[in-house]
Design an enzyme around this catalytic site. Structure first.
Site, mmCIF file in Angstrom:
data_model
loop_
_atom_site.group_PDB
_atom_site.id
_atom_site.type_symbol
_atom_site.label_atom_id
_atom_site.label_comp_id
_atom_site.label_asym_id
_atom_site.label_seq_id
_atom_site.Cartn_x
_atom_site.Cartn_y
_atom_site.Cartn_z
ATOM 1 N N SER A 77 -139.446 -46.856 53.850
ATOM 2 C CA SER A 77 -138.963 -46.086 54.995
ATOM 3 C C SER A 77 -137.450 -46.256 55.168
ATOM 4 C CB SER A 77 -139.739 -46.499 56.250
ATOM 5 O OG SER A 77 -139.562 -45.557 57.281
ATOM 6 N N ASP A 223 -144.943 -41.981 54.673
ATOM 7 C CA ASP A 223 -144.252 -43.249 54.874
ATOM 8 C C ASP A 223 -144.999 -44.412 54.224
ATOM 9 O OD1 ASP A 223 -143.288 -45.715 56.185
ATOM 10 O OD2 ASP A 223 -142.168 -44.342 57.454
#
Length: 746
Positions: A77, A223
Site C-alpha cells: 500500500s 490492497d
C-alpha cells in the site's frame, strides 16, 4: 610424467597471472567490492497504513543520515508507493518535498482539470454538479468498482518512475523491489516482482471500495494489506541478512473508545489485519530491527496533515539508533553506495511512435485527434500526462494511462484507454434549491441519461428529466460529422414549465405558469474544449395561464418558430467557485411567422463573467444583458431578475420584462488550507455588489433607472454543488435571506 608436471606448472603460472591481472583491474573498486563482501545485506519492509505511511519517509531520512544502506525493499500500500519510488533512486528529501507539497485532494480524485474536459462534459459538470455517476444496462443500475479509479494518482506515479519505465524486472532497479497486492478472486497474496512498476504500485494500494481494483496479468488485485500488511516473509525470500521492518498500522481502540458502530467496525477490521502482522513480526530474528513510529490515532485518510507523520518516523529510528549505527557505512563507502543506487539521468530521447489502444466503439482516429503529442517530440512526462488527461476528459473511460515501449530499438508511447465498466449508459444527478425564507422557493431534482459511443464517430443521446418547481424534459441526439468531432448535427426536443411575473406600469399584476414544447435541429461546431457555436431552426407551441393575480386577465396560447444562433465559451477552472477563466453565452433568437410563430421579433441574450485570483482571494466581474427587438411584449419571452446574485435584495424572479440588464462584482476568499485533504470541503466567505433592472419599454433603459443591490455570503463547494447561505440587500431597504444549493448562480 615430465609432460604432466610441465602442464601443471603452466596451469599454475596462468592462474597466478590471471590472479594478478584481476587484482590490478579491481584495484580502483576495491572499496566497493570489500563493502559487498564484508557487510550484511539489509532489507527494508514498509507496511501499509494510508496517510500514516508517510512516516516511512521519516524513517528513510534518518536511515540516510545514519548512512544505513538499503539493499532490498518490500512494501504494501503506502509502503509500496514510498518503497517503489525510493527503489528507483528518488531520494528521501525529494519524497518529503513531494508529500508536503502535493494537493492530495486532487491527486486522489479522478475528475480531470476542466481544461481537459470536452465542452459537452463541461456542460454536464456545470448543470449536474453531483459528483456521482451510475451506469444503466437495461433496467439494471451498475455501480463503479471503486469510488476512485486512480487516474491522477497513476499519472503522478508514472511521471515519478518514468526513468525506470524500461525496467520490467524489479531486481534490475537500483534497489531490488517487491510490491504486495491481494488477489481478490483467489483470496491470496500476490508478490509483484516484475512487469510495469507503476501498475504494480497502483495495485498494492487499491483499498477495496475506495480504489477500483487493478488488473495485472489477468488477476484482479487490491490492497496487499487485506492479506499481508507487513510482508516480512517476502523480504526473507529476497536473501537479505538483516531486516528492518516498519509497522505503521492503526492501533486497537481502548474499551472506552469503542462507543459507536463505526469504531467497533474499525476495530474488527484492525484485528483481522493485525493478526497477520503480529504473526509476521514473530518471525523476525534477534538481529532484525522493528520500527514503530508513535502515530497514535492519526487517521489513515488524513492526507491534509500527512507531512506531520514524517517527524514520528524519524524519532522512531532515533530510538533504535544504538543498534542501527552498527550497520552504518563510512563516508567513502556511503558515497559509493549512493552512486550505485542512482539511475542514470534521462536521455534526450524523442518518440519514435505514438499510438492509442482502447476497447470501445470509437474509431482510433477520434482519440488520436485529441492528442497533441506526436512522433519526433521529446519525451516529456508532463506533456505525456496532459495528453492522457485529454483522452480521459472525454469521460468515456475509467482509466487512461500511458507506457513507454521500446520496439526495434526505438522508444515510443502507447496510450491505453479502458472503457468504464459501468457504461456505456450513464446517469448523472442534480439538485437545486433557492429559498428566501419568505415563501418564495424554487426546488428541482434532475437526472441526465447519456447513451454514449453509439457509433465510431462518437454519437451520443442525452435525455434530461427535471421534477419540481420548473419541470422539464429534454432529449437531444448529438452526431459528430468527422473523426475530430468538431462539426456536428443535433436534433432536440424540449418540454418545460416555469413561473413568470407580469407587470403593468412597474407593478406586479399577475404570476403566469408558462408551459411550452419545442423541437429544434441544430448544426454546429466545437471550438476546441472551450466553446461551441450552433445555428438551427425550431418550431413549438405553448400557453401561459394565470396562477396568481386578477382572474380576468387573459390566458395566452402561442405558437413559436424561427431561427437561433448561439455561441458559448467556458474556460473557467472551476464551475462553482472559479479562480480563473471566462464564461460567455450569447443567444440570438429570430422568431418568424414563416416558421410558424405568432409574432415576428428578435431576442438577444448575452452573459459574460471573468474571474481573477491572487492567493486565496478571487474577484469576479459579471455582465448580462437581454433585449427584445420589435417586441409585441409576449409575456412568455420576458426576462426575469431577482434572487441571489441576480439583485439579491429582491425575491426570486420578482421582476420581469422584455429588457433586462445586470452587472455584478463578486469577491470571495477561501478559508483554511488551499490543498486540503481527501474529503475536504472548501469554504468561502464573500460579498457582492449588483446593479440592474428590467424595463417594459426600450425608452426606459438607462443607468439612472438601475437598482443597486448587494449581498454577503458563506459558500461551500460541496458534493451537491454550490451551497450558499446569504443575506441580500436592496437600495430601498428590502432584505432577503437565502439558502442556495445547486449549479452556481448566474
Amino acid at each position: 610424467m615430465i609432460k604432466i608436471s610441465r602442464s601443471i606448472a603452466c596451469a599454475g603460472l596462468v592462474l597466478t597471472c590471471a590472479s594478478m591481472l584481476l587484482q590490478e583491474a579491481g584495484a580502483q573498486s576495491a572499496d566497493t567490492v570489500e563493502d559487498v563482501i564484508s557487510r550484511p545485506r539489509i532489507g527494508l519492509v514498509l507496511g501499509g497504513g494510508g496517510a500514516r505511511g508517510a512516516a516511512h519517509i521519516g524513517v528513510l531520512l534518518e536511515l540516510e543520515r545514519l548512512r544505513i544502506p538499503v539493499d532490498a525493499i518490500a512494501g504494501t500500500s503506502m509502503g509500496a508507493i514510498v518503497g517503489g519510488l525510493y527503489a528507483t533512486g528518488v531520494h528521501a528529501e525529494d519524497l518529503e518535498l513531494l508529500v508536503s507539497s502535493l494537493d492530495w485532494t486532487d491527486a486522489l480524485s479522478d475528475r480531470p482539470a476542466r481544461e481537459y474536459l470536452s465542452f459537452r462534459r463541461k456542460q454536464d459538470e456545470r448543470e449536474f454538479p453531483i459528483n456521482f455517476e451510475l451506469g444503466l444496462r437495461g433496467s439494471e443500475l451498475v455501480l463503479p468498482k471503486g469510488v476512485i479509479q486512480g487516474q491522477k494518482l497513476d499519472l503522478l506515479l508514472r511521471e515519478l518512475t518514468l526513468r525506470a519505465s524500461h525496467i520490467t524486472d524489479f531486481d534490475d532497479l537500483p534497489i531490488p523491489f517487491r510490491a504486495i497486492a491481494s488477489d481478490i478472486v483467489a483470496g491470496k497474496a500476490v508478490v509483484l516482482g516484475s512487469g510495469d512498476l507503476t501498475t504494480s504500485i497502483r495495485a498494492s494500494m487499491s483499498v477495496p471500495g475506495v480504489f477500483a481494483p487493478a488488473r495485472v496479468d489477468g488477476r484482479l488485485l487490491v490492497d496487499g494489506g487485506v492479506i499481508g500488511n507487513l510482508p516480512i516473509y517476502v523480504m526473507k525470500e529476497m536473501g537479505v541478512d538483516i531486516i528492518i521492518a516498519v509497522d505503521v498500522e492503526f492501533p486497537l481502540y481502548k474499551s472506552e473508545e469503542l462507543s459507536s458502530v463505526l469504531t467497533i467496525s474499525e476495530q474488527m477490521l484492525t484485528i483481522l489485519i493485525r493478526k497477520e502482522t503480529l504473526r509476521q513480526i514473530d518471525t523476525l530474528a534477534e538481529s532484525d530491527i522493528l520500527i514503530r513510529p508513535e502515530l497514535g490515532v492519526y487517521a489513515s485518510a488524513n492526507f491534509a496533515d500527512i507531512a506531520t507523520t514524517i517527524k514520528p518516523g524519524r524519532e522512531a529510528v532515533l530510538n533504535q539508533a544504538s543498534r542501527l549505527k552498527k550497520l552504518s557505512l563510512n563516508a567513502a563507502d556511503w558515497g559509493s553506495h549512493l552512486a550505485q543506487r542512482s539511475l542514470l539521468p534521462d536521455k534526450d530521447e524523442t518518440l519514435a511512435f505514438v499510438r492509442v489502444v482502447h476497447d470501445g466503439k470509437l474509431a482510433s482516429e477520434v482519440l488520436e485527434s485529441r492528442l497533441s503529442v506526436k512522433a519526433g517530440d521529446k519525451i516529456d512526462a508532463v506533456i505525456l500526462a496532459q495528453n492522457a488527461s485529454r483522452l480521459h476528459g472525454l469521460q468515456l473511460y475509467e482509466h487512461v494511462g500511458y507506457r513507454l515501449l521500446v520496439e526495434d530499438g526505438a522508444t515510443g508511447v502507447e496510450y491505453r484507454a479502458t472503457t468504464k465498466s459501468w457504461g456505456p449508459n450513464f446517469l448523472q444527478f442534480g439538485v437545486s434549491l433557492e429559498d428566501d425564507f419568505e415563501g418564495s422557493t424554487a426546488f428541482n431534482l434532475a437526472a441526465r441519461l447519456t447513451k454514449s459511443g453509439l457509433n465510431r464517430l462518437g454519437a451520443e443521446w442525452r435525455t434530461d428529466l427535471q421534477l419540481g418547481t420548473d419541470p422539464a424534459l429534454l432529449t437531444e441526439f448529438y452526431q459528430p460529422l468527422s473523426f475530430d468531432s468538431r462539426w456536428f448535427i443535433a436534433p432536440r426536443l424540449e418540454l418545460r414549465q416555469s413561473n413568470l411575473n407580469a407587470f403593468s406600469m412597474n407593478d406586479t399584476i399577475a404570476r403566469y405558469r408558462v408551459s411550452e414544447g419545442e423541437f429544434s435541429l441544430d448544426f454546429g461546431r466545437e471550438l476546441g474544449t472551450v466553446g461551441e457555436f450552433r445555428i438551427g431552426t425550431y418550431r413549438g407551441a405553448g400557453d401561459a395561464r394565470v396562477k396568481v393575480g386578477d382572474p380576468t386577465l387573459p390566458n395566452i396560447d402561442f405558437q413559436t418558430g424561427g431561427l437561433i444562433a448561439r455561441l458559448r465559451f467556458d474556460s473557467e477552472d472551476n464551475s462553482r467557485f472559479p479562480r480563473s477563466g471566462m464564461f460567455a453565452d450569447i443567444h440570438w433568437n429570430l422568431s418568424r411567422p414563416g416558421f410558424g410563430a405568432d409574432h415576428k421579433f428578435d431576442t438577444i441574450e448575452g452573459e459574460f463573467s471573468q474571474t481573477w485570483s491572487r492567493g486565496k482571494n478571487s474577484l469576479q466581474l459579471g455582465l448580462s444583458y437581454a433585449t427584445t427587438l420589435s417586441s409585441d411584449n409576449t409575456v412568455q419571452d420576458f426576462f426575469s431578475l431577482g434572487g441571489f446574485l441576480r439583485l439579491s435584495g429582491l425575491e426570486l424572479g420578482e421582476i420581469s420584462g422584455p429588457h433586462a440588464a445586470l452587472t455584478k462584482l463578486v469577491y470571495y476568499r477561501r478559508l483554511g488550507n488551499t490543498t486540503g485533504g481527501v474529503f475536504d470541503t472548501p469554504v468561502y466567505v464573500g460579498v457582492s455588489a449588483e446593479a440592474g433592472n428590467v424595463w417594459q419599454t426600450r425608452a426606459e433603459v438607462g443607468f439612472d433607472t438601475m437598482q443597486l443591490n448587494g449581498s454577503i455570503f458563506v459558500g461551500l463547494d460541496s458534493y451537491f454543488g454550490s451551497v450558499y447561505f446569504a443575506a441580500g440587500f436592496a437600495e430601498n431597504g428590502q432584505t432577503n435571506f437565502y439558502l442556495f444549493i445547486g449549479p452556481s448562480p448566474r
